[in-house]
Motif scaffolding. Structure first.
Motif, PDB file in Angstrom:
ATOM      1  N   GLY A 141     -46.018 -11.292  15.621  1.00 62.55           N
ATOM      2  CA  GLY A 141     -47.168 -10.445  16.048  1.00 62.55           C
ATOM      3  C   GLY A 141     -46.819  -9.095  16.442  1.00 62.55           C
ATOM      4  N   ARG A 143     -45.415  -5.489  16.064  1.00 61.40           N
ATOM      5  CA  ARG A 143     -45.359  -4.466  15.081  1.00 61.40           C
ATOM      6  C   ARG A 143     -44.086  -3.532  15.096  1.00 61.40           C
ATOM      7  N   ALA A 159     -46.739  -4.114   6.984  1.00 56.15           N
ATOM      8  CA  ALA A 159     -47.902  -4.024   7.584  1.00 56.15           C
ATOM      9  C   ALA A 159     -48.667  -2.425   7.480  1.00 56.15           C
ATOM     10  N   GLU A 199     -44.924  -6.323  10.760  1.00 62.22           N
ATOM     11  CA  GLU A 199     -45.268  -7.219  11.538  1.00 62.22           C
ATOM     12  C   GLU A 199     -44.474  -8.381  11.697  1.00 62.22           C
TER      13      GLU A 199
END
Length: 620
Positions: A141, A143, A159, A199
């Protein structure tokens, strides 16, 4: 040879044995016979102790080697007061032991180079800012910002924007791939385009690249070591030696005859001739640009029957090249290339750099571009010599000149199409591909002539691309779309039919290289991981040197066997003479020394091996 724990210890044993032998001879010449015997015995005991410890370890592993004969001869000579003979045997044995260690070398090194390729940290978005964090702190999760030239540190999803990734180290595909938002990206790939956000999907320890490292380590641990060439003769020679020594003692009633037989039987022609011939072969191969990491891999190369080849960077050049120029609007092909390459000087994209290299190879003058704008994953726009130039994918360029895009007829599988427009008009297309290495068919024919019976292609590339590139090569099999673990499985399956050699150049090949009987890495441009995992590294970017390496290995092994047969034949003749009382233990030791010199001189002929490719002064 793993008889003694370290090279330094073996060197120490040899030094002690030689010093004791020389000191004893000096004391004997000075009339101090008792002191001479003590000196000789003092030099023998450390060598004998180390030898007995290694024999015990070998027996615990279920192995029986020729070291037992050497131990018996030294023990018997000491037990019956023939200390000079024992000292000569100790020097011969410790010298052979050290020489074999030198031949073996450090065939395996730590996989630190493979691990060091992955960055130790990554740029993570946090509260509107970027922070540099260790890989271990990255969680699913998170970034991450992947900058141009960065290696993707963990598996994840694109992402933001478009990612242009060089996947050659993982899949073998020589041309970068374009991934849109939401697409999955594998760790170990290199960002060949502009920066993008990733991500994280899993921690670094559970990502693809870490899995490849584990595959390499597991394959190396599971790879069964080859027995030494000398040990394959051990049981028969040991039985013959004991039979002759026992018969000499029993029939003559003189134990000294048995000692003389054992001293003559000390298998130094085996212990010395084999490593000398193989070391000479290693040296000769290195002069041809083939670095073989020890005597065992060289011996294994001589017996290879199946060859598994990677495609990209091995059978092919691994660098995209221009194979055709389709010009329009009255421009010459070289002019289309010149304008496109001039603009691409401002881009780090691998295809752009290949176009620049091709233009320079043709001697084209490349002016400096201006007003350059690069659209990641699409193309480049700018001015060259007063002309407005567009270079990129066909759809990207077609939109800017008001034309419909379309793939030209006859575009081959695995090719990349680069469109070029000048001043609002389509100027032409450049077709780029990763072609076979020059003379690939002849190279494979040479390998078959060297005893390779089965040649397979194993690649992570698409099947249609692999089939097109290798058409007409007469391969015995083709496996496409393989992951690193599938390559390992293929190698292990083929090993069931005989010794297997695997040749590759990427990180994805490293596990299979480690699993093969002989792994060969293209070291000139290949990944450090493959060079670490391999037994053999080609120091020049020429696959034809592999044929030279196999020929040198085969001929060096043949010379070693020849030396062994001649040396053992002479030793058996000497044993017979000793059994009938014609040789004392000291005379037997000196005779064995003469035999050693003869077989070593013969073994050194491996330095003069000239492969059929012809003599060379060094790698080129």
């Amino acid at each position: 040879m793993d008889r003694i724990e370290s090279d330094g210890f073996k060197k120490l044993l040899l030094g002690l044995a030689l010093a004791a032998l020389l000191a004893g001879l000096g004391l004997k010449a000075a009339g101090l016979a008792g002191a001479a015997h003590l000196a000789w015995a003092a030099g023998v005991l450390p060598v004998l102790a180390a030898l007995l410890a290694e024999i015990l370890r070998s027996l615990m592993r279920g192995e029986v080697g020729l070291d037992i004969v050497a131990a018996l001869s030294m023990s018997a000579a000491l037990g019956f007061g023939e200390t000079l003979a024992a000292a000569v045997v100790a020097v011969m044995y410790s010298g052979g032991s050290f020489l074999e260690t030198f031949a073996e070398g450090r065939a395996r090194r730590e996989m630190h180079a493979l691990l060091s390729r992955v960055p130790r940290s990554a740029a993570r978005h946090r509260d509107g800012a970027l922070e540099e964090v260790p890989l271990d702190e990255i969680a699913p999760g998170d970034r991450l910002l992947i900058r141009q030239g960065d290696v993707v540190p963990v598996d994840g999803r694109i992402a933001s924007g478009t990612a242009f990734l060089d996947m050659s180290a993982l899949t073998g595909e020589s041309l970068p791939v374009r991934l849109g938002a939401g697409a999955e990206a594998m760790s170990g790939a290199t960002n060949a385009g502009e920066a993008f956000d990733l991500e994280a999907a899993r921690p670094a320890r559970a990502s693809t690249y870490a899995g490849i490292v584990r595959l390499v380590e597991e394959a190396q641990r599971s790879k069964a070591p080859m027995s030494r060439l000398a040990d394959r003769w051990s049981l028969g020679f040991l039985a013959a030696t004991l039979a002759i020594a026992g018969a000499a003692w029993g029939l003559a009633g003189d134990p000294i005859r048995a000692v003389a037989v054992l001293v003559v039987a000390t298998p130094c022609p085996l212990i010395l001739a084999v490593p000398v011939a193989l070391v000479a072969g290693l040296s000769r191969a290195a002069r041809e640009g083939v670095l073989i990491k020890g005597a065992r891999p060289l011996e294994a190369m001589a017996r290879i029957r199946t060859l598994v080849l990677d495609k990209t960077g091995t059978l092919t050049d691994g660098r995209p090249q221009i194979v055709a120029i389709d010009s329009e609007d009255g421009l010459a092909g070289d002019e289309v290339l010149r304008l496109a390459a001039a603009l691409d000087q401002a881009s780090k994209h691998p295809v752009a750099q290949a176009m620049v290299a091709a233009a320079k190879a043709r001697g084209l003058s490349l002016p400096v571009p201006s007003e350059v704008a690069e659209i990641p994953g699409e193309g480049v726009v700018g001015s060259v010599g007063g002309h407005r130039v567009f270079v990129g994918g066909d759809e990207f360029v077609a939109r800017r000149v008001g034309r419909h895009s379309g793939t030209p007829p006859g575009l081959e599988a695995g090719s990349v199409l680069v469109a070029v427009a000048v001043d609002g008009h389509m100027a032409g297309h450049l077709v780029m591909a990763d072609p076979l290495r020059e003379g690939a068919a002849e190279i494979l024919a040479r390998l078959r002539a060297e005893g390779v019976e089965r040649i397979l292609l194993a690649t992570g590339d698409r099947r249609e691309v692999a089939e097109h590139v290798t058409e007409g090569l007469g391969l015995d099999g083709l496996r496409a779309g393989l992951t690193p673990d599938q390559k390992v499985l293929l190698v292990l399956t083929e090993r069931g039919s005989g010794p297997v050699m695997m040749v590759g150049d990427g990180v994805n090949d490293a596990p299979a290289l480690a699993a093969a009987d002989v792994g060969v890495a293209m070291g000139a441009r290949g990944a450090a991981a493959s060079a670490e995992a391999a037994d053999v590294v080609l120091l020049v970017d020429r696959i034809d040197r592999l044929g030279d390496g196999i020929e040198i290995a085969r001929r060096a092994r043949g010379i070693a066997l020849q030396s062994v047969v001649a040396g053992i034949g002479l030793s058996v003749a000497g044993m017979a003479a000793a059994a009938f009382g014609h040789l004392t233990p000291v005379e037997g030791a000196l005779l064995q020394e003469a035999i050693d010199v003869a077989v070593i001189l013969n073994a050194l002929r491996a330095l003069r091996i000239v492969p059929r490719g012809g003599p060379r002064t060094g790698p080129s």
